[in-house]
Design an enzyme around this catalytic site. Structure first.
Site, PDB file in Angstrom:
ATOM      1  N   TYR A  62       9.263  44.145  -6.027  1.00 54.19           N
ATOM      2  CA  TYR A  62       8.122  44.474  -6.939  1.00 54.19           C
ATOM      3  C   TYR A  62       7.700  46.115  -7.179  1.00 54.19           C
ATOM      4  CZ  TYR A  62       3.161  45.448  -8.618  1.00 54.19           C
ATOM      5  OH  TYR A  62       1.973  45.663  -9.540  1.00 54.19           O
TER       6      TYR A  62
ATOM      7  N   GLU B 109       4.618  47.347 -15.261  1.00 52.69           N
ATOM      8  CA  GLU B 109       5.075  46.576 -14.187  1.00 52.69           C
ATOM      9  C   GLU B 109       6.323  45.884 -14.010  1.00 52.69           C
ATOM     10  OE1 GLU B 109       1.897  43.928 -11.507  1.00 52.69           O
ATOM     11  OE2 GLU B 109       2.753  43.092 -12.939  1.00 52.69           O
TER      12      GLU B 109
END
Ligand code: GDP
Ligand code: MN
Length: 385
Positions: free
Chosen positions: A107, A195
């Site tokens: 992530y 993101e």
């Protein structure tokens, strides 16, 4: 403004972040052509502005172009529902991209930390899943690194964060480079969030953005006309989407009394007063400073698009906004929309006298104070229920 995945990936690619090749399609034939061009081994992904598309059935892997086209046919026009978005969103387009052979999922994100007035980069070896869940169950798995606005990030700082996040050694060098490009992408695109989840480590040893989410700072949208009318068309709520198109600050709430005011503070206060009087506010709507009749009419129209509205409260404190302009707008709206619900208006300030005169004889109920107006609209809205 949230961008779709395909737009987000374009933003990242421009900054040099590796993304899988792919193209967007709104019909099965285009999907088949794109899939064939990519060699058939593709992933088809619903382009809706919500999280958890994978679990909602909006992301699927295929080995040939025909099955990718078939899935596209099923998906377009379908409503996808996820935990994050229980009311769901209708799929208008899919992204057909080359499949990534994922070995590990990480992530990565960059966002604004308002408390310290800096960007913050977040990284975790627990990618591919909901990051809020990771934050709740295993907060230590996420490493954070603030970005100095003058100096940016140095490699050693990033390496330190990767160590802290327990990113495997083999991925670190590429990740250092990717993170620097991510910060570049954030700044260059006027984003307020970028993101990558999952940031995929492939079986061939490459780091690529398998999914991407970019949100552009609304205050910078005037610099990005290319996004006009694209991402909002499948925004979460159809009335909010329409409000965005009209440039009106509107937020839908769950109640049944429409609220219109000028100035965010006054509108919030009106919402509180209606709630305190026992009512259920249906929305937030700020007509903005200096609104002319046409805009007021457009605002009334917007609020009334919510089919459950039982009454409408209009609360205007005229400063730059002239109350007679507001009154004209209300009258035009009443006329054009043939409103069947009670409307209470409290109008005070610049040209209030003229405004009230204009409204005399209309079905609208005048009120002097905000509290009185809130009480009246609650009584009138719920009188026959
Ligand atoms: P989201 O659920 O909306 O976040 O959509 P994602 O694009 O993140 O896809 C969900 C999941 O599908 C990912 O976490 C991956 O596990 C899987 N996935 C997506 N694209 C690919 C791909 O190209 N190859 C493989 N093997 N899995 C993928
Ligand atoms: Mn994802």
């Amino acid at each position: 403004m949230k961008l779709h995945e395909y737009q987000s990936k374009a933003v990242l690619a421009r900054a040099g972040v590796p993304v899988p090749r792919g193209e967007v399609a709104d019909n099965a034939e285009d999907a088949r052509r794109i899939a064939a061009e990519l060699g058939g081994k593709v992933v088809v992904k619903a382009q809706v502005l919500m999280g958890g598309r994978g679990k909602a059935g909006g992301v699927k892997l295929f080995d040939d172009a025909d099955s990718a086209a078939e899935f596209t046919r099923e998906l377009i026009g379908k409503r996808l529902v996820s935990v994050q978005n229980p009311q769901g969103m209708v799929v208008e387009r899919v992204l057909v991209a080359e499949q990534v052979d994922i070995a590990e999922e990480y992530y990565l994100s960059v966002l604004l930390d308002r408390d310290v007035q800096k960007l913050v980069m977040m990284v975790s070896a627990k990618g591919g899943m909901d990051i809020e869940e990771v934050a709740a169950t295993d907060p230590g798995a996420i490493a954070r690194l603030h970005v100095d606005p003058a100096w940016g990030l140095c490699d050693y700082q990033i390496r330190h964060a990767l160590e802290e996040a327990a990113i495997p050694k083999h991925a670190r060098q590429q990740m250092v480079s990717m993170i620097k490009k991510l910060v570049r992408a954030y700044i260059d695109s006027d984003a307020d969030l970028v993101e990558i989840n999952p940031c995929a480590w492939t079986t061939e040893g490459k780091l690529v953005a398998a999914d991407a989410k970019v949100s552009i700072d609304d205050n910078a949208l005037f610099r990005h006309p290319e996004y006009q009318g694209t991402a909002q068309d499948s925004a979460e709520d159809p009335i909010e989407a329409e409000a965005a198109r009209r440039g009106i600050a509107y937020v839908r709430l769950k109640g049944d009394i429409g609220i219109i005011g000028n100035g965010a503070g006054l509108v919030m206060c009106s919402i509180d007063e209606v709630a305190a009087a026992g009512g259920r506010p249906a929305n937030f709507l700020d007509v903005g400073g200096g609104a002319k009749a046409e805009r007021v009419k457009s605002c009334v129209e917007l609020v009334m698009m919510d089919p459950g509205i039982k009454g409408l409260l209009i609360n205007i404190f005229g400063g730059i906004t002239r109350c007679d302009e507001v009154a004209k707008g209300i009258l035009e709206a009443l006329e054009a929309l043939k409103l069947s619900v009670p409307v209470v208006a409290r109008i005070e300030g610049t040209a209030a006298e003229e405004g009230r005169k204009l409204l005399e004889g209309s079905p609208l109920v005048p009120a002097t104070t905000m509290r009185e107006a809130a009480k009246r609209i609650v009584e009138l809205s719920y009188s026959n229920s």
